[in-house]
Design an enzyme around this catalytic site. Structure first.
Site, PDB file in Angstrom:
ATOM      1  N   HIS A   1      29.366  36.728  43.852  1.00  0.00           N
ATOM      2  CA  HIS A   1      28.122  37.285  44.412  1.00  0.00           C
ATOM      3  C   HIS A   1      28.170  37.309  45.946  1.00  0.00           C
ATOM      4  O   HIS A   1      27.878  38.325  46.572  1.00  0.00           O
ATOM      5  CB  HIS A   1      26.957  36.427  43.901  1.00  0.00           C
ATOM      6  CG  HIS A   1      25.615  36.798  44.448  1.00  0.00           C
ATOM      7  ND1 HIS A   1      25.002  37.997  44.187  1.00  0.00           N
ATOM      8  CD2 HIS A   1      24.754  36.109  45.247  1.00  0.00           C
ATOM      9  CE1 HIS A   1      23.829  38.029  44.805  1.00  0.00           C
ATOM     10  NE2 HIS A   1      23.655  36.905  45.457  1.00  0.00           N
TER      11      HIS A   1
HETATM   12  C1  HEM Z   1      24.245  31.279  49.340  1.00  0.00           C
HETATM   13  C2  HEM Z   1      24.744  32.433  49.378  1.00  0.00           C
HETATM   14  C3  HEM Z   1      24.105  33.708  48.934  1.00  0.00           C
HETATM   15  C4  HEM Z   1      24.150  34.858  49.646  1.00  0.00           C
HETATM   16  C5  HEM Z   1      24.833  35.073  50.986  1.00  0.00           C
HETATM   17  C6  HEM Z   1      23.431  35.861  48.889  1.00  0.00           C
HETATM   18  C7  HEM Z   1      23.222  37.157  49.295  1.00  0.00           C
HETATM   19  C8  HEM Z   1      22.499  38.108  48.617  1.00  0.00           C
HETATM   20  C9  HEM Z   1      22.234  39.439  49.074  1.00  0.00           C
HETATM   21  C10 HEM Z   1      22.714  40.009  50.398  1.00  0.00           C
HETATM   22  C11 HEM Z   1      21.513  40.083  48.139  1.00  0.00           C
HETATM   23  C12 HEM Z   1      21.010  41.532  48.192  1.00  0.00           C
HETATM   24  C13 HEM Z   1      21.937  42.437  47.409  1.00  0.00           C
HETATM   25  C14 HEM Z   1      21.365  43.829  47.264  1.00  0.00           C
HETATM   26  O1  HEM Z   1      20.157  44.020  47.420  1.00  0.00           O
HETATM   27  O2  HEM Z   1      22.134  44.751  46.941  1.00  0.00           O
HETATM   28  C15 HEM Z   1      21.302  39.162  47.051  1.00  0.00           C
HETATM   29  C16 HEM Z   1      20.613  39.441  45.898  1.00  0.00           C
HETATM   30  C17 HEM Z   1      20.397  38.554  44.874  1.00  0.00           C
HETATM   31  N1  HEM Z   1      20.846  37.252  44.823  1.00  0.00           N
HETATM   32 FE1  HEM Z   1      21.911  36.271  46.268  1.00  0.00          FE
HETATM   33  N2  HEM Z   1      22.984  35.300  47.716  1.00  0.00           N
HETATM   34  C18 HEM Z   1      23.372  33.977  47.704  1.00  0.00           C
HETATM   35  C19 HEM Z   1      23.123  33.076  46.684  1.00  0.00           C
HETATM   36  C20 HEM Z   1      22.466  33.376  45.501  1.00  0.00           C
HETATM   37  C21 HEM Z   1      22.289  32.449  44.401  1.00  0.00           C
HETATM   38  C22 HEM Z   1      22.797  31.014  44.393  1.00  0.00           C
HETATM   39  C23 HEM Z   1      21.615  33.108  43.422  1.00  0.00           C
HETATM   40  C24 HEM Z   1      21.188  32.633  42.073  1.00  0.00           C
HETATM   41  C25 HEM Z   1      21.480  31.515  41.515  1.00  0.00           C
HETATM   42  C26 HEM Z   1      21.367  34.456  43.885  1.00  0.00           C
HETATM   43  C27 HEM Z   1      20.703  35.433  43.179  1.00  0.00           C
HETATM   44  C28 HEM Z   1      20.455  36.713  43.621  1.00  0.00           C
HETATM   45  C29 HEM Z   1      19.733  37.716  42.864  1.00  0.00           C
HETATM   46  C30 HEM Z   1      19.122  37.533  41.479  1.00  0.00           C
HETATM   47  C31 HEM Z   1      19.687  38.862  43.662  1.00  0.00           C
HETATM   48  C32 HEM Z   1      19.064  40.218  43.326  1.00  0.00           C
HETATM   49  C33 HEM Z   1      20.140  41.111  42.800  1.00  0.00           C
HETATM   50  C34 HEM Z   1      20.023  41.344  41.336  1.00  0.00           C
HETATM   51  O3  HEM Z   1      18.957  41.140  40.756  1.00  0.00           O
HETATM   52  O4  HEM Z   1      21.041  41.759  40.711  1.00  0.00           O
HETATM   53  N3  HEM Z   1      21.892  34.582  45.158  1.00  0.00           N
HETATM   54  N4  HEM Z   1      21.917  37.962  47.373  1.00  0.00           N
END
Ligand code: HEM
Length: 239
Positions: free
Chosen positions: A187
């Site tokens: 991710h």
């Molecule tokens: C710590 C580092 C992390 C970074 C740098 C990060 C970064 C991002 C970014 C940039 C997005 C937007 C993507 C888009 O809109 O196309 C996103 C979406 C998301 N992230 Fe993270 N994330 C991190 C950790 C996590 C963790 C630990 C989880 C869950 C356990 C998570 C769950 C999600 C979810 C559910 C979305 C919405 C995308 C979807 O529903 O498919 N993220 N993240």
């Protein structure tokens, strides 16, 4: 959609880069609480996992403190992710076009989206198939982690479980944790690799170019005001 950092007069000037709203402040706070808790959970869990990683307990105030705090961080992660799940599950439902996108993954990795004739790679909705797979595997893993974690949470649940059940739960919990860390790495790698994505979760907006290149169907829906009614993530109709 808005002009860049809306000018004092609130006017859109020709030449200003176009930005598109992608996440509300609420969604971003929810996301970062979840993200921070997963990192802390991984560090405290690894500290308890193997003696060679025991030094990590120093980050949490010693071995006893790490044991006490680790399950509680798990509870925060569970509810944090539940919030994300409620916001995003509909947008992550699998569609036939996602299967086509997956078949062409090699072209995505080689940045050949524009050459794609049937447009499966360019005409993507708010999330692509890769993002959806991360979403659903994280959902499943977090359920497995919280339920196996409760079986081994002796402080509160020891009288409800047998030693045999705990042995199995420890194994399941460790395997799920390792897989979850791998999914998390995928991710974060994807978020950094696709340039311009991180700002979606920091500023809440993306550039029009990013939206056109990676999520054209979503952009079209915004422009025509046809965004799904279930989208509570901050996308507003584009001007
Ligand atoms: C710590 C580092 C992390 C970074 C740098 C990060 C970064 C991002 C970014 C940039 C997005 C937007 C993507 C888009 O809109 O196309 C996103 C979406 C998301 N992230 Fe993270 N994330 C991190 C950790 C996590 C963790 C630990 C989880 C869950 C356990 C998570 C769950 C999600 C979810 C559910 C979305 C919405 C995308 C979807 O529903 O498919 N993220 N993240």
């Amino acid at each position: 959609m808005s002009s860049r950092d809306v000018a004092p007069t609130d006017q859109v000037h020709p030449g200003d880069p176009v930005t598109v709203d992608r996440y509300t402040k609420g969604a971003r706070i929810n996301h970062w609480i979840t993200a921070i808790s997963l990192v802390l959970l991984a560090l405290s869990g690894l500290a308890l996992f193997h003696p060679s990683l025991y030094f990590l307990t120093d980050l949490f105030g010693g071995g006893q403190m790490t044991r006490t705090i680790h399950p509680w961080i798990g509870v925060v992660l569970f509810f944090g992710f539940l919030g994300l799940f409620i916001r995003f599950w509909r947008l992550n439902l699998w569609q036939r076009s996602d299967t086509v996108w997956m078949r062409k993954l090699r072209d995505v990795l080689a940045d050949r989206e524009e050459e794609d004739k049937d447009q499966a790679l360019t005409e993507v909705g708010k999330y692509n198939a890769g993002q959806k797979m991360v979403f659903w595997s994280m959902s499943l893993l977090i359920i497995v982690l919280i339920s196996s974690g409760m079986v081994i949470w002796d402080q509160y649940f020891s009288q409800y479980t047998s030693v045999e059940q705990k042995r199995i739960a420890v194994l399941v919990h460790s395997v799920a944790a390792i897989v979850a860390i791998c999914v998390w790495i995928v991710h974060v790698y994807a978020a950094i690799w696709v340039r311009g994505t991180i700002r979606a979760m920091t500023r809440g907006t993306v550039t029009g170019g990013w939206a056109w290149k990676h999520h054209r169907k979503w952009l079209r829906e915004l422009v025509t005001g046809g965004a799904p009614k279930n989208d509570k993530t901050g996308a507003t109709p584009a001007r």
